[in-house]
Design a protein around this motif. Structure first.
Motif, mmCIF file in Angstrom:
data_model
loop_
_atom_site.group_PDB
_atom_site.id
_atom_site.type_symbol
_atom_site.label_atom_id
_atom_site.label_comp_id
_atom_site.label_asym_id
_atom_site.label_seq_id
_atom_site.Cartn_x
_atom_site.Cartn_y
_atom_site.Cartn_z
ATOM 1 N N ASN A 38 -3.044 9.490 -28.315
ATOM 2 C CA ASN A 38 -2.262 10.289 -27.379
ATOM 3 C C ASN A 38 -3.041 10.708 -26.141
ATOM 4 N N GLN A 45 6.775 7.035 -27.844
ATOM 5 C CA GLN A 45 6.436 7.640 -29.139
ATOM 6 C C GLN A 45 5.459 8.819 -29.003
ATOM 7 N N ASN A 47 5.709 11.966 -27.872
ATOM 8 C CA ASN A 47 6.192 13.245 -28.392
ATOM 9 C C ASN A 47 6.341 13.215 -29.904
ATOM 10 N N GLU A 48 6.793 12.099 -30.432
ATOM 11 C CA GLU A 48 6.944 11.970 -31.882
ATOM 12 C C GLU A 48 5.596 12.118 -32.579
ATOM 13 N N ARG A 49 4.573 11.465 -32.031
ATOM 14 C CA ARG A 49 3.236 11.592 -32.614
ATOM 15 C C ARG A 49 2.711 13.016 -32.477
ATOM 16 N N GLU A 50 2.940 13.633 -31.322
ATOM 17 C CA GLU A 50 2.453 14.995 -31.101
ATOM 18 C C GLU A 50 3.125 15.974 -32.069
ATOM 19 N N ASN A 51 4.415 15.802 -32.278
ATOM 20 C CA ASN A 51 5.130 16.669 -33.219
ATOM 21 C C ASN A 51 4.613 16.470 -34.637
ATOM 22 N N ARG A 52 4.290 15.241 -34.970
ATOM 23 C CA ARG A 52 3.749 14.968 -36.292
ATOM 24 C C ARG A 52 2.390 15.648 -36.467
ATOM 25 N N TYR A 53 1.587 15.653 -35.430
ATOM 26 C CA TYR A 53 0.292 16.336 -35.460
ATOM 27 C C TYR A 53 0.469 17.801 -35.842
ATOM 28 N N HIS A 54 1.397 18.481 -35.178
ATOM 29 C CA HIS A 54 1.587 19.910 -35.438
ATOM 30 C C HIS A 54 2.249 20.135 -36.796
ATOM 31 N N GLU A 55 3.033 19.182 -37.248
ATOM 32 C CA GLU A 55 3.615 19.285 -38.582
ATOM 33 C C GLU A 55 2.518 19.289 -39.654
ATOM 34 N N GLN A 58 0.424 22.603 -39.729
ATOM 35 C CA GLN A 58 1.048 23.752 -40.365
ATOM 36 C C GLN A 58 0.784 23.809 -41.870
#
Length: 258
Positions: A38, A45, A47-55, A58
């Motif tokens: 990233n 992709q 944003n999808e990868r970035e969201n997965r990172y934060h998922e 958590q």
């Protein structure tokens, strides 16, 4: 080098009994792959990868999550030391097996790097001639695992006095996305221009591709497409009157187009 492996293993075990080592390892690999790609792959992709990172983030308390940058620093130190010594190594593959994370039920055993070096020497005996006559050399690994064979090939190019980042185009495929991430990470850190595909080499189904920065900025996607076209022309293949079906294309051609 051995001290680096011990340091890496120590970081994973520091999570304690609250986490399974296999889960921590997988999360680290996915987080690292996302962090690396990233930085330069601003595609659809991202944003999808970035969201997965934060998922993934958590799942961990802050003190536990801070261990991941330390593991990445230890990994980079291991690769850097290997490069300073003039040799490459399958750092993640060796660590994966030393942590007993292999899956014997599916026959998953990573090839020792010494064997990969031997195999690379046997299958690339004409490598010096190719490096003298071609702009770059390509290598395809249909079951790449953590990337040992691709890394060994790049090391052989370096031993012949050439810079892998300029003279190698590597393509790998694996059905296990964890292997895809591991291979991508190591190719990125060793600066091997590579396109690593999550897919099935037998059915030629492909789901995602992870391209190193040297592959992207070195123009190897276009260069490989031109190479495939030139090889088909040299073989006397007539241009098709209609677009070729995927089933009629070789694996390398399909990966170039994917």
């Amino acid at each position: 080098m051995e001290n680096n492996y011990q340091e890496l293993a120590k970081h994973f075990r520091a999570f304690g009994s609250a986490f399974r080592t296999t889960d921590v390892f997988r999360d680290f690999i996915e987080l690292t792959a996302i962090t690396l790609i990233n930085q330069y792959a601003f595609d659809e992709q991202w944003n999808e990868r970035e969201n997965r990172y934060h998922e993934i983030r958590q799942k961990y308390a802050e003190d536990d999550f801070r261990r991941f940058p330390k593991i990445l620093a230890a990994l980079i130190a291991a690769v850097s030391e290997s490069k300073r010594q003039g040799t490459f190594d399958d750092v993640l593959g060796r660590l994966y097996m030393n942590l007993n994370l292999g899956n014997p039920d599916s026959g998953q055993y990573f090839t020792p790097y010494s064997i990969s070096k031997l195999m690379s020497g046997l299958v690339a005996q004409d490598l010096p001639e190719k490096l003298d006559t071609q702009k770059f050399v390509s290598v395809l690994e249909p079951a790449c695992g953590s990337g040992a064979n691709l890394i060994a090939f790049a090391e052989q190019v370096q031993e012949l006095g050439h810079i892998p980042a300029q003279r190698v185009a590597a393509m790998g495929v694996d059905i296990d996305v964890l292997c895809v991430w591991m291979c991508y990470i190591q190719c990125q850190l060793y600066r091997i221009p590579a396109k690593i595909v999550h897919g099935d080499s037998l059915t030629c189904e492909f789901w995602s591709a992870w391209c190193t920065s040297d592959w992207v900025y070195g123009g190897f996607a276009q260069a490989m497409a031109e190479k495939v076209a030139q090889e088909k022309a040299a073989d006397g293949a007539e241009p098709p009157s209609t677009p070729a079906s995927p089933a009629s294309l070789a694996l390398e051609e399909q990966l170039v187009l994917f």
